[in-house]
Design a protein around this motif. Structure first.
Motif, PDB file in Angstrom:
ATOM      1  N   ALA A   1     -14.434  -2.364   1.928  1.00  0.00           N
ATOM      2  CA  ALA A   1     -14.847  -2.079   3.306  1.00  0.00           C
ATOM      3  C   ALA A   1     -16.309  -1.684   3.358  1.00  0.00           C
ATOM      4  N   GLU A   2     -16.749  -0.936   2.326  1.00  0.00           N
ATOM      5  CA  GLU A   2     -18.146  -0.506   2.282  1.00  0.00           C
ATOM      6  C   GLU A   2     -19.084  -1.690   2.088  1.00  0.00           C
ATOM      7  N   SER A   3     -18.685  -2.650   1.238  1.00  0.00           N
ATOM      8  CA  SER A   3     -19.581  -3.768   0.920  1.00  0.00           C
ATOM      9  C   SER A   3     -19.413  -4.963   1.857  1.00  0.00           C
ATOM     10  N   ASP A   4     -18.165  -5.253   2.272  1.00  0.00           N
ATOM     11  CA  ASP A   4     -17.895  -6.458   3.055  1.00  0.00           C
ATOM     12  C   ASP A   4     -17.655  -6.200   4.536  1.00  0.00           C
ATOM     13  N   GLY A   5     -17.355  -4.941   4.890  1.00  0.00           N
ATOM     14  CA  GLY A   5     -17.042  -4.634   6.284  1.00  0.00           C
ATOM     15  C   GLY A   5     -15.556  -4.395   6.477  1.00  0.00           C
ATOM     16  N   TRP A   6     -15.218  -3.637   7.513  1.00  0.00           N
ATOM     17  CA  TRP A   6     -13.832  -3.249   7.759  1.00  0.00           C
ATOM     18  C   TRP A   6     -12.984  -4.402   8.278  1.00  0.00           C
ATOM     19  N   THR A   7     -13.604  -5.391   8.886  1.00  0.00           N
ATOM     20  CA  THR A   7     -12.827  -6.492   9.467  1.00  0.00           C
ATOM     21  C   THR A   7     -12.789  -7.730   8.571  1.00  0.00           C
ATOM     22  N   ALA A   8     -13.371  -7.641   7.392  1.00  0.00           N
ATOM     23  CA  ALA A   8     -13.338  -8.780   6.462  1.00  0.00           C
ATOM     24  C   ALA A   8     -11.897  -9.067   6.038  1.00  0.00           C
ATOM     25  N   GLY A   9     -11.611 -10.341   5.807  1.00  0.00           N
ATOM     26  CA  GLY A   9     -10.258 -10.727   5.439  1.00  0.00           C
ATOM     27  C   GLY A   9      -9.756 -10.025   4.188  1.00  0.00           C
ATOM     28  N   ALA A  10     -10.618  -9.932   3.168  1.00  0.00           N
ATOM     29  CA  ALA A  10     -10.214  -9.274   1.918  1.00  0.00           C
ATOM     30  C   ALA A  10      -9.906  -7.801   2.139  1.00  0.00           C
ATOM     31  N   THR A  11     -10.708  -7.148   2.966  1.00  0.00           N
ATOM     32  CA  THR A  11     -10.493  -5.728   3.250  1.00  0.00           C
ATOM     33  C   THR A  11      -9.153  -5.510   3.941  1.00  0.00           C
ATOM     34  N   ILE A  12      -8.897  -6.287   4.992  1.00  0.00           N
ATOM     35  CA  ILE A  12      -7.638  -6.149   5.726  1.00  0.00           C
ATOM     36  C   ILE A  12      -6.446  -6.478   4.833  1.00  0.00           C
ATOM     37  N   GLY A  13      -6.597  -7.520   4.014  1.00  0.00           N
ATOM     38  CA  GLY A  13      -5.521  -7.895   3.107  1.00  0.00           C
ATOM     39  C   GLY A  13      -5.191  -6.793   2.110  1.00  0.00           C
ATOM     40  N   LEU A  14      -6.222  -6.139   1.576  1.00  0.00           N
ATOM     41  CA  LEU A  14      -6.002  -5.053   0.624  1.00  0.00           C
ATOM     42  C   LEU A  14      -5.334  -3.853   1.284  1.00  0.00           C
ATOM     43  N   PHE A  15      -5.763  -3.520   2.486  1.00  0.00           N
ATOM     44  CA  PHE A  15      -5.129  -2.413   3.202  1.00  0.00           C
ATOM     45  C   PHE A  15      -3.655  -2.734   3.488  1.00  0.00           C
ATOM     46  N   ALA A  16      -3.391  -3.961   3.902  1.00  0.00           N
ATOM     47  CA  ALA A  16      -2.007  -4.361   4.175  1.00  0.00           C
ATOM     48  C   ALA A  16      -1.157  -4.277   2.901  1.00  0.00           C
ATOM     49  N   ALA A  17      -1.722  -4.753   1.785  1.00  0.00           N
ATOM     50  CA  ALA A  17      -1.000  -4.689   0.513  1.00  0.00           C
ATOM     51  C   ALA A  17      -0.726  -3.253   0.118  1.00  0.00           C
ATOM     52  N   ALA A  18      -1.704  -2.362   0.328  1.00  0.00           N
ATOM     53  CA  ALA A  18      -1.527  -0.951  -0.005  1.00  0.00           C
ATOM     54  C   ALA A  18      -0.398  -0.330   0.812  1.00  0.00           C
ATOM     55  N   VAL A  19      -0.351  -0.650   2.113  1.00  0.00           N
ATOM     56  CA  VAL A  19       0.703  -0.104   2.971  1.00  0.00           C
ATOM     57  C   VAL A  19       2.077  -0.579   2.504  1.00  0.00           C
ATOM     58  N   VAL A  20       2.203  -1.871   2.221  1.00  0.00           N
ATOM     59  CA  VAL A  20       3.483  -2.427   1.780  1.00  0.00           C
ATOM     60  C   VAL A  20       3.907  -1.829   0.442  1.00  0.00           C
ATOM     61  N   LEU A  21       2.982  -1.798  -0.517  1.00  0.00           N
ATOM     62  CA  LEU A  21       3.315  -1.313  -1.858  1.00  0.00           C
ATOM     63  C   LEU A  21       3.659   0.177  -1.849  1.00  0.00           C
ATOM     64  N   LEU A  22       2.875   0.982  -1.153  1.00  0.00           N
ATOM     65  CA  LEU A  22       3.145   2.418  -1.121  1.00  0.00           C
ATOM     66  C   LEU A  22       4.391   2.725  -0.299  1.00  0.00           C
ATOM     67  N   GLY A  23       4.647   1.924   0.748  1.00  0.00           N
ATOM     68  CA  GLY A  23       5.899   2.093   1.485  1.00  0.00           C
ATOM     69  C   GLY A  23       7.100   1.788   0.613  1.00  0.00           C
ATOM     70  N   ALA A  24       7.009   0.703  -0.165  1.00  0.00           N
ATOM     71  CA  ALA A  24       8.082   0.366  -1.094  1.00  0.00           C
ATOM     72  C   ALA A  24       8.245   1.445  -2.162  1.00  0.00           C
ATOM     73  N   PHE A  25       7.122   2.035  -2.588  1.00  0.00           N
ATOM     74  CA  PHE A  25       7.163   3.112  -3.576  1.00  0.00           C
ATOM     75  C   PHE A  25       7.961   4.299  -3.046  1.00  0.00           C
ATOM     76  N   VAL A  26       7.689   4.718  -1.808  1.00  0.00           N
ATOM     77  CA  VAL A  26       8.411   5.849  -1.217  1.00  0.00           C
ATOM     78  C   VAL A  26       9.910   5.529  -1.132  1.00  0.00           C
ATOM     79  N   LEU A  27      10.244   4.297  -0.739  1.00  0.00           N
ATOM     80  CA  LEU A  27      11.649   3.894  -0.647  1.00  0.00           C
ATOM     81  C   LEU A  27      12.332   3.961  -2.010  1.00  0.00           C
ATOM     82  N   VAL A  28      11.655   3.457  -3.028  1.00  0.00           N
ATOM     83  CA  VAL A  28      12.217   3.486  -4.383  1.00  0.00           C
ATOM     84  C   VAL A  28      12.398   4.924  -4.860  1.00  0.00           C
ATOM     85  N   GLU A  29      11.393   5.763  -4.605  1.00  0.00           N
ATOM     86  CA  GLU A  29      11.457   7.152  -5.084  1.00  0.00           C
ATOM     87  C   GLU A  29      12.594   7.934  -4.438  1.00  0.00           C
ATOM     88  N   SER A  30      12.989   7.537  -3.229  1.00  0.00           N
ATOM     89  CA  SER A  30      14.082   8.239  -2.549  1.00  0.00           C
ATOM     90  C   SER A  30      15.449   7.830  -3.079  1.00  0.00           C
TER      91      SER A  30
END
Length: 504
Positions: A225-254
């Motif tokens: 986000a710092e280098s490419d901008g907040w609306t860049a495709g790679a930035t949005i894709g990484l944020f989306a992946a983080a949300v999915v992965l960490l959400g799945a992590f919380v589900l697994v941990e429960s």
């Protein structure tokens, strides 16, 4: 319940604190010491402008992504063993970085430093948590630790400037070797891990994979986000992946029997509040280090060494706030009575810096602001570090400690990306609306005026973030009841478990 027999603590624990603190200092200062050396390393190894950020990012990704794994390994494997292996590995990685002959070798060394740092940092904090359980001794020990955790980054700037200017950039890596050797000696001959505190359960492999990938995605998303901008495709894709992965992590941990991160560690109201408040405060602090470094070196023309020494008042304030204010009052008042005023005093220091101009006096503006920042952060960090691990079951001390480091690491990534983006946007707007002043001021002066306006605008955001941090403390931590798992009692005394028998 029958009264638990108490065993006298090992009298060597205060000597152990020295070695634990030395290891923590090495990890914290390494986050900034390389920053000052980066221009020299880039020129020496022929690193391109596009790739130079990876000298910082490789460390951040490995460190942030592996922290929870490192914390749980310390619980399972033994904190003293994890501490020792982390030190040896960090020193070896530093040696590789110091002799790096090309870009790939340097980046690999930085990634290895981050990986071993992710094992070392939670092991150090959890050793402290299980070694010091008596309230007053715990306050003193965490006062020292809090001062190092808060001031280590500024120390890195001082040491990095000195080594780069008078020796060579490679010494910013080699300097870790004597630090590590000293701490390893302490681990082998002085530090003793209390018996009965190791977690004997299995390792949650799905949790390790999801947490590591999720945290790497999150940290890298802010970097992009710092280098490419907040609306860049790679930035949005990484944020989306983080949300999915960490959400799945919380589900697994429960659902798993032996979770990597037992949800009881973070769902406790007070402890969760500490993690959130610390992360927010680090966002503000990392942005400040970035802007003040550029302001002093680029706008004011300070050398790297002089810039490093210019941060000394903040370091002194942190030491005083942590060891003389926080540690002395921790056993007399609830932790939030220290954290809330601490963040507010730090916000007052930030507020002074919003008045920054190109011709501002160091003694008249920067110095008093740094003193307030140091006193405030030192006073707030010390009880926060203690509260984050107080009352945690000994088997979870490592992963609870890792959460402290994770909140700081993610906060640092957010702070660098978010506030730098705010500063850049404000600078662009100011330059556009004041274009007519270019002819009057001249090119160099106009560039400096533009940059300083951007810094001041971003620091206003930092003021707001610190105020939110104080509000989080009031909302989540001040409402605890005596006996809460992560809270101190109304008399300020930690609800810590009895001191366990020490292993031989």
């Amino acid at each position: 319940m029958p009264e638990t027999a108490q065993v006298l603590p090992d009298p060597r624990r205060w000597k152990a604190l020295l070695f634990i603190a030395m290891a923590q200092l090495m990890v914290v200062l390494d986050a900034t010491i390389v920053n000052i050396a980066l221009p020299s390393a880039q020129a020496d190894l022929g690193i391109s402008d596009a790739n130079r950020q990876w000298v910082i990012t490789a460390y951040a990704l490995a460190f942030g992504g592996l922290l929870l794994f490192g914390g749980r390994v310390a619980d399972l494997w033994g904190r003293k063993r994890a501490f020792t292996v982390g030190l040896v590995g960090f020193a070896a990685a530093s040696a590789i970085g110091g002799v790096a002959a090309n870009e790939a070798m340097l980046l690999g060394a930085r990634a290895l430093q981050g990986a071993f740092g992710a094992l070392l940092a939670p092991a150090a904090l959890s050793l402290l948590a299980v070694t010091f359980t008596e309230a007053r001794e715990r306050a003193r020990a965490f006062g020292v630790y809090g001062a190092i955790a808060g001031g280590g980054s500024a120390v890195g700037l001082i040491l990095g400037g000195f080594l780069t200017e008078y020796l060579d950039w490679r010494w910013t890596f080699f300097v870790n070797i004597p630090f590590a050797a000293f701490a390893v000696a302490g681990a082998l001959f002085v530090i003793r891990e209390p018996a009965g505190t190791r977690n004997r359960s299995g390792l949650d492999i799905p949790g390790v994979v999801l947490a590591t990938l999720g945290l790497v995605s999150l940290v890298y998303a802010f970097t992009r986000a710092e280098s490419d901008g907040w609306t860049a495709g790679a930035t949005i894709g990484l944020f989306a992946a983080a949300v999915v992965l960490l959400g799945a992590f919380v589900l697994v941990e429960s659902r798993v029997r032996h979770p990597l991160l037992p949800l009881r560690v973070i769902t406790d109201r007070a402890r969760g509040g500490v993690y959130l408040a610390l992360g927010l405060a680090i966002i503000a602090m990392f942005g400040l280090f970035l802007f003040l470094t550029y302001y002093l070196q680029v706008v004011k023309g300070y050398s790297p060494v002089r810039t490093g020494f210019a941060f000394l008042p903040m370091v002194a304030g942190m030491i005083i706030g942590s060891t003389q204010i926080g540690a002395r009052l921790m056993t007399r008042v609830p932790a939030w009575w220290l954290m809330t005023p601490g963040f507010l005093v730090a916000a007052a220091g930030m507020l002074i810096l919003t008045q920054m101009e190109t011709g501002s006096s160091y003694a008249g503006l920067i110095l008093p602001a740094q003193v307030l920042l140091g006193l405030g952060m030192g006073t707030a960090f010390m009880p926060a570090m203690s509260l984050a691990t107080a009352g945690v079951e000994p088997r979870d001390a490592g992963v609870a400690s890792a959460m402290v480091n994770t909140s700081q690491q993610v906060g640092g990534a957010i702070g660098t990306a978010l506030l730098n983006t705010v500063a850049a946007g404000a600078a662009t707007t100011w330059a556009t609306t004041h274009a007519a002043e270019l002819r009057t001021l001249g090119q160099a002066a106009f560039v400096n005026e533009t940059a300083v306006h951007g810094y001041a605008t971003a620091i206003w955001w930092a003021v707001g973030i610190l105020l939110v941090s104080a509000a989080v403390v009031v909302a989540l931590i001040s409402t605890h009841k005596p006996g809460d798992a992560a809270a101190t009692g109304e008399d300020g005394v930690d609800d810590a478990p009895p001191v366990p028998v020490l292993a031989h």
